[in-house]
Design a protein around this motif. Structure first.
Motif, PDB file in Angstrom:
ATOM      1  N   ILE A 243      -4.430  -0.127  -9.942  1.00 56.76           N
ATOM      2  CA  ILE A 243      -3.497  -0.009  -8.864  1.00 56.76           C
ATOM      3  C   ILE A 243      -2.859   1.246  -8.452  1.00 56.76           C
ATOM      4  CG2 ILE A 243      -1.586  -1.089  -9.795  1.00 56.76           C
ATOM      5  CD1 ILE A 243      -0.795  -2.675  -7.243  1.00 56.76           C
ATOM      6  N   ALA A 244      -2.771   1.631  -7.130  1.00 55.73           N
ATOM      7  CA  ALA A 244      -2.125   2.827  -6.904  1.00 55.73           C
ATOM      8  C   ALA A 244      -0.760   2.556  -6.675  1.00 55.73           C
ATOM      9  CB  ALA A 244      -2.577   3.350  -5.366  1.00 55.73           C
ATOM     10  N   THR A 245       0.322   3.331  -7.690  1.00 59.72           N
ATOM     11  CA  THR A 245       1.626   3.261  -7.700  1.00 59.72           C
ATOM     12  C   THR A 245       2.401   4.379  -6.990  1.00 59.72           C
ATOM     13  OG1 THR A 245       1.369   4.166 -10.102  1.00 59.72           O
ATOM     14  CG2 THR A 245       1.363   1.842  -9.854  1.00 59.72           C
ATOM     15  N   GLY A 246       1.912   5.167  -6.297  1.00 57.09           N
ATOM     16  CA  GLY A 246       2.641   5.955  -5.596  1.00 57.09           C
ATOM     17  C   GLY A 246       1.793   6.921  -4.831  1.00 57.09           C
ATOM     18  N   MET A 247       2.114   7.891  -3.962  1.00 59.31           N
ATOM     19  CA  MET A 247       1.507   8.546  -3.356  1.00 59.31           C
ATOM     20  C   MET A 247       2.281   9.781  -2.684  1.00 59.31           C
ATOM     21  SD  MET A 247      -1.543   8.663  -0.512  1.00 59.31           S
ATOM     22  CE  MET A 247      -0.871   7.782   0.828  1.00 59.31           C
ATOM     23  N   THR A 248       1.999  10.978  -2.766  1.00 61.74           N
ATOM     24  CA  THR A 248       2.804  11.921  -2.422  1.00 61.74           C
ATOM     25  C   THR A 248       2.067  13.302  -1.957  1.00 61.74           C
ATOM     26  OG1 THR A 248       4.478  11.641  -4.022  1.00 61.74           O
ATOM     27  CG2 THR A 248       4.307  13.839  -3.139  1.00 61.74           C
ATOM     28  N   SER A 249       2.108  13.824  -0.753  1.00 60.79           N
ATOM     29  CA  SER A 249       1.791  14.913  -0.014  1.00 60.79           C
ATOM     30  C   SER A 249       2.367  16.218  -0.808  1.00 60.79           C
ATOM     31  CB  SER A 249       1.857  14.746   1.353  1.00 60.79           C
ATOM     32  OG  SER A 249       1.286  16.044   2.142  1.00 60.79           O
ATOM     33  N   TYR A 250       1.283  16.722  -1.418  1.00 62.80           N
ATOM     34  CA  TYR A 250       1.922  18.023  -2.247  1.00 62.80           C
ATOM     35  C   TYR A 250       0.782  19.162  -2.260  1.00 62.80           C
ATOM     36  CZ  TYR A 250       3.614  20.508  -6.494  1.00 62.80           C
ATOM     37  OH  TYR A 250       3.754  21.458  -7.321  1.00 62.80           O
TER      38      TYR A 250
ATOM     39  N   CYS B 151       0.951  -1.105  -0.126  1.00 68.00           N
ATOM     40  CA  CYS B 151      -0.047   0.177   0.172  1.00 68.00           C
ATOM     41  C   CYS B 151       0.858   1.341  -0.030  1.00 68.00           C
ATOM     42  CB  CYS B 151      -0.857  -0.019   1.310  1.00 68.00           C
ATOM     43  SG  CYS B 151      -0.204   0.003   2.763  1.00 68.00           S
ATOM     44  N   LYS B 152       0.325   2.306  -0.136  1.00 63.57           N
ATOM     45  CA  LYS B 152       0.962   3.588  -0.361  1.00 63.57           C
ATOM     46  C   LYS B 152       0.574   4.522   0.982  1.00 63.57           C
ATOM     47  CE  LYS B 152       2.599   2.071  -4.113  1.00 63.57           C
ATOM     48  NZ  LYS B 152       3.804   1.434  -4.095  1.00 63.57           N
ATOM     49  N   THR B 153       1.593   5.432   1.498  1.00 62.73           N
ATOM     50  CA  THR B 153       1.276   5.960   2.561  1.00 62.73           C
ATOM     51  C   THR B 153       1.824   7.605   2.313  1.00 62.73           C
ATOM     52  OG1 THR B 153       3.391   5.700   3.609  1.00 62.73           O
ATOM     53  CG2 THR B 153       1.907   4.240   4.117  1.00 62.73           C
ATOM     54  N   GLY B 154       1.269   8.578   3.159  1.00 60.34           N
ATOM     55  CA  GLY B 154       1.345   9.893   2.814  1.00 60.34           C
ATOM     56  C   GLY B 154       0.581  10.647   4.193  1.00 60.34           C
ATOM     57  N   ILE B 155       1.217  12.021   4.480  1.00 61.07           N
ATOM     58  CA  ILE B 155       0.875  12.469   5.642  1.00 61.07           C
ATOM     59  C   ILE B 155       0.199  13.991   5.241  1.00 61.07           C
ATOM     60  CG2 ILE B 155       2.016  13.516   7.584  1.00 61.07           C
ATOM     61  CD1 ILE B 155       2.099  10.495   7.662  1.00 61.07           C
ATOM     62  N   LEU B 156      -0.904  14.056   5.681  1.00 64.50           N
ATOM     63  CA  LEU B 156      -1.517  15.400   5.840  1.00 64.50           C
ATOM     64  C   LEU B 156      -2.082  15.845   7.150  1.00 64.50           C
ATOM     65  CD1 LEU B 156      -3.443  15.307   2.421  1.00 64.50           C
ATOM     66  CD2 LEU B 156      -1.569  16.992   2.957  1.00 64.50           C
ATOM     67  N   ASN B 157      -1.921  17.106   7.471  1.00 69.77           N
ATOM     68  CA  ASN B 157      -2.574  17.703   8.728  1.00 69.77           C
ATOM     69  C   ASN B 157      -2.388  16.875   9.790  1.00 69.77           C
ATOM     70  OD1 ASN B 157      -3.666  19.598   7.081  1.00 69.77           O
ATOM     71  ND2 ASN B 157      -5.566  18.644   6.637  1.00 69.77           N
TER      72      ASN B 157
ATOM     73  N   VAL C   8      -2.198   5.171 -16.279  1.00 75.17           N
ATOM     74  CA  VAL C   8      -3.490   5.735 -16.412  1.00 75.17           C
ATOM     75  C   VAL C   8      -3.792   6.839 -15.388  1.00 75.17           C
ATOM     76  CG1 VAL C   8      -4.763   3.656 -17.112  1.00 75.17           C
ATOM     77  CG2 VAL C   8      -4.669   4.107 -14.782  1.00 75.17           C
ATOM     78  N   GLY C   9      -2.803   7.802 -15.655  1.00 73.71           N
ATOM     79  CA  GLY C   9      -2.841   9.033 -14.825  1.00 73.71           C
ATOM     80  C   GLY C   9      -2.967   8.952 -13.441  1.00 73.71           C
ATOM     81  N   GLY C  10      -3.839   9.451 -12.517  1.00 71.98           N
ATOM     82  CA  GLY C  10      -4.145   9.576 -11.231  1.00 71.98           C
ATOM     83  C   GLY C  10      -5.162  10.219 -10.830  1.00 71.98           C
ATOM     84  N   GLU C  11      -5.218  10.444  -9.241  1.00 66.96           N
ATOM     85  CA  GLU C  11      -6.303  11.167  -8.502  1.00 66.96           C
ATOM     86  C   GLU C  11      -5.706  11.816  -7.392  1.00 66.96           C
ATOM     87  OE1 GLU C  11     -10.280   8.355  -9.604  1.00 66.96           O
ATOM     88  OE2 GLU C  11      -8.847   7.824  -8.143  1.00 66.96           O
ATOM     89  N   ILE C  12      -6.447  12.714  -6.974  1.00 64.19           N
ATOM     90  CA  ILE C  12      -6.037  13.863  -6.152  1.00 64.19           C
ATOM     91  C   ILE C  12      -6.983  13.595  -4.840  1.00 64.19           C
ATOM     92  CG2 ILE C  12      -5.109  16.110  -5.486  1.00 64.19           C
ATOM     93  CD1 ILE C  12      -4.564  16.728  -8.349  1.00 64.19           C
ATOM     94  N   TYR C  13      -6.688  13.468  -3.975  1.00 67.29           N
ATOM     95  CA  TYR C  13      -7.446  13.638  -2.478  1.00 67.29           C
ATOM     96  C   TYR C  13      -7.374  15.012  -1.811  1.00 67.29           C
ATOM     97  CZ  TYR C  13      -9.623  12.685   2.071  1.00 67.29           C
ATOM     98  OH  TYR C  13     -10.319  12.849   3.256  1.00 67.29           O
ATOM     99  N   ASN C  14      -8.578  15.566  -1.619  1.00 68.16           N
ATOM    100  CA  ASN C  14      -8.602  16.938  -1.187  1.00 68.16           C
ATOM    101  C   ASN C  14      -9.415  16.650   0.322  1.00 68.16           C
ATOM    102  OD1 ASN C  14      -9.017  19.453  -0.250  1.00 68.16           O
ATOM    103  ND2 ASN C  14      -9.744  20.155  -2.312  1.00 68.16           N
ATOM    104  N   PRO C  15      -8.559  16.907   1.533  1.00 64.99           N
ATOM    105  CA  PRO C  15      -9.169  16.640   2.841  1.00 64.99           C
ATOM    106  C   PRO C  15     -10.228  17.488   3.337  1.00 64.99           C
ATOM    107  CG  PRO C  15      -6.897  17.717   2.828  1.00 64.99           C
ATOM    108  CD  PRO C  15      -7.157  17.610   1.535  1.00 64.99           C
TER     109      PRO C  15
END
Length: 476
Positions: A285-292, A221-227, A311-318
């Protein structure tokens, strides 16, 4: 007065008291009591408040030895209050924490102080056996309570049909993250099952502890830090039909110590297949994740091992708790390393990624241009060696405000390299020789064509046959 001065000198030792004649016993007891009172402070003749201020300014690499001075020193150095003071004083230090893999399953942690260039070996995670039931994992047996070489632990391992060194933690296929000054290790494979377990390493206590488990078992799985929250997305789980990719996501809040669900990744672009055959064969499948820029950027691919299609990607907005499609230039151009994984790091607000496609012994560092929605070459030559059999031949990290590359050198030593500007330009205008726009443009072009970045070795060490797995940076 002379006796007091004598006691304050380095010659005042407990062994000296054993040599005092019997007639001076009372005098000895009074002076011993006085010496004990003097030693109750962290530093003799100084108030503890001032002593803590001094300790907070000492480089963290010395804390391991300073804990041996006394029980009070150990309690102070292993106190969170000391590290809060370091943060207030601006004396925190960024260390690189690197996870290596030896063989197929044995994973080992190492920490590097880039200032002193000294390495520290982290204590191993507890060996654990999860008891599998029809409803999943119902219990946890700790095998190292009596020590890794204890007869009881070895008997249990043998009874379970495992070799003596089975159970090395963390599990293969795990993910790692850094949150609130601690390392987190999540999921992975154990035998034929994906794990839900989460472990945390506290560098202040220099110890591991088990944390609340994820809602589902995940590997890769992929991890990232936000807030100040730890997000986990994707990965694979093992079902009856084999490995299945996950679209789910969840977040861990250290303040309340629990996980909560995040909306599933839509994989909107992955749902558009040219025909039914590809739709059945290729899985998103998710191939990466970055907090940006305050959001989570998740590049995605379609895969049917060993084939990967971007196939591009998606952005999560908290703020909206929702997913949006990633800009096409960003998603389609995100460089990918081996096995489709997309490696990236943010340094001083800029998003960097490594592109190894140029040759087998070099590569390029690209930076994302948000205005033009395009990846551009930031460093044209990156010194890497060709290790085709290595799963992670290189890693990226950002600390001390600069980009770092972790790789193996020609001697197969693991090296930490720092990208430094080679040419320092003075663009300061002067009355005698002002820089016009045309001259500035010519000067910039000449620098871009030359080797504008050199790589300096921060640290290098022979780790034997160990391979790179992952890395994180902690600022304490």
């Amino acid at each position: 007065m002379g006796a007091i001065l004598s006691l304050a000198s380095p010659k005042c030792r407990v062994s000296d008291y054993n040599e005092v004649p019997q007639v001076e016993t009372c005098k000895k007891q009074k002076l011993s009591s006085y010496c004990n009172e003097e030693s109750t402070g962290l530093i003799p003749s100084l108030p503890d408040e001032l002593s803590v201020q001094i300790l907070a300014r000492i480089p963290r690499i010395y804390y391991f030895n300073l804990r041996l001075v006394s029980k009070k020193w150990k309690e102070t150095i292993m106190s969170s209050d000391l590290f809060k003071l370091r943060k207030e004083l601006g004396t925190t230090e960024e260390w690189l924490y690197m996870l290596t893999r030896l063989g197929e399953e044995k994973l080992l942690w190492h920490a590097l102080d880039p200032v002193s260039r000294r390495w520290q070996r982290l204590p191993p995670m507890p060996n654990a056996v999860y008891e599998e039931s029809s409803k999943g994992f119902s219990g946890l047996w700790m095998l190292n309570v009596a020590g890794p070489r204890s007869i009881i632990a070895e008997f249990i391992r043998g009874w379970l049909g495992q070799k003596g060194d089975w159970g090395h933690m963390p599990f293969p296929g795990c993910a790692i993250g850094a949150l609130d000054g601690c390392l987190y290790v999540l999921g992975g494979f154990c035998r034929a099952s994906t794990m839900r377990c989460v472990w945390r390493f506290d560098p202040i206590l220099n110890a591991w502890s088990e944390m609340p488990s994820m809602s589902v078992g995940r590997a890769y799985c992929k991890t990232g830090i936000l807030n100040n929250k730890l997000y986990v997305v994707g990965g694979v789980s093992r079902g009856r039909g084999g490995l299945a990719p996950l679209q789910s996501a969840e977040v861990f809040d250290p303040c309340i110590g629990s996980w909560s669900h995040v909306p599933n990744m839509p994989f909107s672009r992955a749902e558009t297949f040219p025909n039914a055959f590809l739709a059945d064969m290729l899985k998103p499948i998710a191939t990466g994740m970055t907090s940006y820029m305050g959001r989570l950027f998740v590049p995605q691919s379609l895969y049917s091992w060993p084939f990967f299609v971007d196939v591009g990607g998606e952005i999560y907005n908290p703020e909206t708790n929702s997913w949006d499609e990633m800009p096409s230039g960003m998603g389609d151009g995100w460089p990918a390393r081996q096995a489709g994984t997309k490696l990236s790091v943010v340094v001083d607000g800029e998003l960097y990624a490594f592109d190894p496609s140029s040759s087998t012994d070099s590569g390029k560092i690209k930076v994302y241009d948000q205005k033009e929605d395009a990846w551009k070459v930031a460093i044209g030559k990156v010194p890497i060696c060709d290790f085709a059999d290595s799963e992670s031949p290189y890693l990226l990290a950002g600390f001390h405000g600069k980009l770092h590359l972790i790789t193996k050198d020609a001697n197969h030593d693991i090296a930490v390299l720092r990208a430094d500007p080679h040419h320092i330009l003075d663009f300061s205008p002067s009355s005698s020789n002002p820089l016009t726009d045309s001259k500035l443009h010519e000067l910039s072009n000449s620098v871009a064509e030359s080797e504008s970045v050199i790589w300096k070795v921060v640290a290098s060490r022979d780790f034997g046959l160990a391979e790179l797995f992952s890395c994180q940076v902690l600022d304490l």
